[in-house]
Design an enzyme around this catalytic site. Structure first.
Site, PDB file in Angstrom:
ATOM      1  N   GLU A  90      46.151  31.062  43.771  1.00 32.01           N
ATOM      2  CA  GLU A  90      45.208  30.510  44.563  1.00 32.01           C
ATOM      3  C   GLU A  90      44.747  31.066  45.902  1.00 32.01           C
ATOM      4  OE1 GLU A  90      44.571  26.811  44.296  1.00 32.01           O
ATOM      5  OE2 GLU A  90      46.819  26.624  43.156  1.00 32.01           O
ATOM      6  N   ALA A  91      43.870  32.105  45.741  1.00 27.78           N
ATOM      7  CA  ALA A  91      43.269  33.349  46.228  1.00 27.78           C
ATOM      8  C   ALA A  91      41.903  32.498  46.436  1.00 27.78           C
ATOM      9  CB  ALA A  91      42.595  34.663  45.357  1.00 27.78           C
TER      10      ALA A  91
END
Ligand code: ZN
Length: 199
Positions: A90-91
């Protein structure tokens, strides 16, 4: 291409796509292979993503891998003293400094694997993802299937009315759609807005 070789070269891999494209599954697959190769692996995600368990990277097909939620990207550097591989999920929700963090890790011989949404629900590049793709050695785009026509999907269409950019959710909030269906829906939404404004 992604050899789990013993010599510590250090590089960045980005896995990105829409919702339901299997990017977290691909991240987990690569991390598990590294674990099988007896490499030391650490996994992080931003604290904002608390959909499932606090400590696991969980994909929609329920394959999970232990992971540490962190407040900001700088914390990752403090927690990666003695590792071979760093995974980041979930960068897109991380601050812009995540780019420097990934570069620093790779410069120190660490293999960095980053997964995230490449576009938000409006079809705009999402947070630090474009910059991460630019500095990465390898970029993999994975695709979902358009729920409307069956083409390859690269957009995450949001079904809820909230205007908030970050809406975390599962099947009820988003659907994967292709470029053409996305454009069609955008057109309809614009028309509906003009009609509402005329009233
Ligand atoms: Zn479509």
């Amino acid at each position: 291409m992604f050899l789990e070789s013993a010599n510590r070269a250090g590089w960045i891999e980005v896995v990105c796509g829409s919702m339901f494209s299997g990017k977290t599954e691909e991240l987990i697959r690569r991390l598990k292979r590294a674990q099988f190769a007896r490499q030391r692996v650490e996994i992080f995600k931003p604290k904002v993503d608390v959909r499932y368990s606090e400590e696991d990277v969980v994909s929609h097909d329920a394959t999970a891998i232990r992971c540490t939620p962190v407040e900001n990207s700088g914390t990752i550097l403090l927690l990666t003293g003695d590792v071979d591989v760093v995974g980041i999920d979930e960068a897109q929700f991380f601050d812009a400094n995540i780019v420097t963090v990934c570069k620093t890790l790779a410069d120190h011989g660490i293999r960095v694997i980053v997964a995230g949404l490449d576009m938000d629900y409006q079809g705009n590049p999402f947070g630090p993802m474009p910059a991460l793709m630019a500095v990465a050695e390898y970029v993999t785009k994975v695709h979902a299937v358009c729920v409307r026509c069956g083409n390859l999907a690269n957009h995450s269409h949001r079904l809820s009315d909230s205007d908030k950019l970050v809406v975390l959710g599962e099947f009820q909030d988003y659907e994967p759609i292709c470029r053409h269906c996305f454009n069609e829906l955008q057109g309809k939404e614009r028309e509906a807005k003009v009609e509402a404004d005329d009233r």
